[in-house]
Design an enzyme around this catalytic site. Sequence first.
Site, PDB file in Angstrom:
ATOM      1  CB  SER A  40      -1.316   0.214   1.116  1.00 20.80           C
ATOM      2  OG  SER A  40      -0.137   0.429   2.316  1.00 20.80           O
ATOM      3  CE  LYS A  66      -2.734   1.856   5.080  1.00 26.64           C
ATOM      4  NZ  LYS A  66      -3.034   0.998   3.609  1.00 26.64           N
TER       5      LYS A  66
END
Length: 186
Positions: A44, A86
Amino acid sequence: MPDKSAKKKNHPVLEWIIAIAVAVLLAFSIRMFIFEPYVVDGDSMDPTLQNSEKLFVNKIIHYIGKFDRGDIVIINGEDNKEHYVKRIIGLPGDTVEVTNDVLYVNGKETKEPYLDERKREAEESGFQLTNDFEEVKVPAGKYFVMGDNRQVSMDSRTGLGLIETDRVIGKSEFVMLPLNKIRATN
């Protein structure tokens, strides 16, 4: 008559046990409150971070509560078993939206240089790197986060939602392993 001024010597084994206990307590405290290694699991954050890289994470910043837009952070999953890596896109009070692959924060176009190569590849292939989404208002006490690999990332747009400040464990400072890929992350 025995000399009363002589100090009683500790047993050498007891001294070693005390030294080891202090070292373990110190190491535990440092890992719990100051820094901790985390392993990137998944794609990700690709290309910024690769699967299986080990990160050095600054946990002091969690207690200070001062994160900046663009920081790469470690987030506790709701079950406290999983962790997510993230990038903070929106701070409390911000509005965030993407239109035609352009990020707008508080109505202003926001550059994302860490995505330049990926955006070029996406444009050449005829698709958007980041799908459009309508303006999201980030409430107090929360962050809007996204992965750099926007096509596969589960983040504030999909699955994770807005992240409470107390779920942000710390800020990634650098990749520490593998040794041939040591580099700063923010």
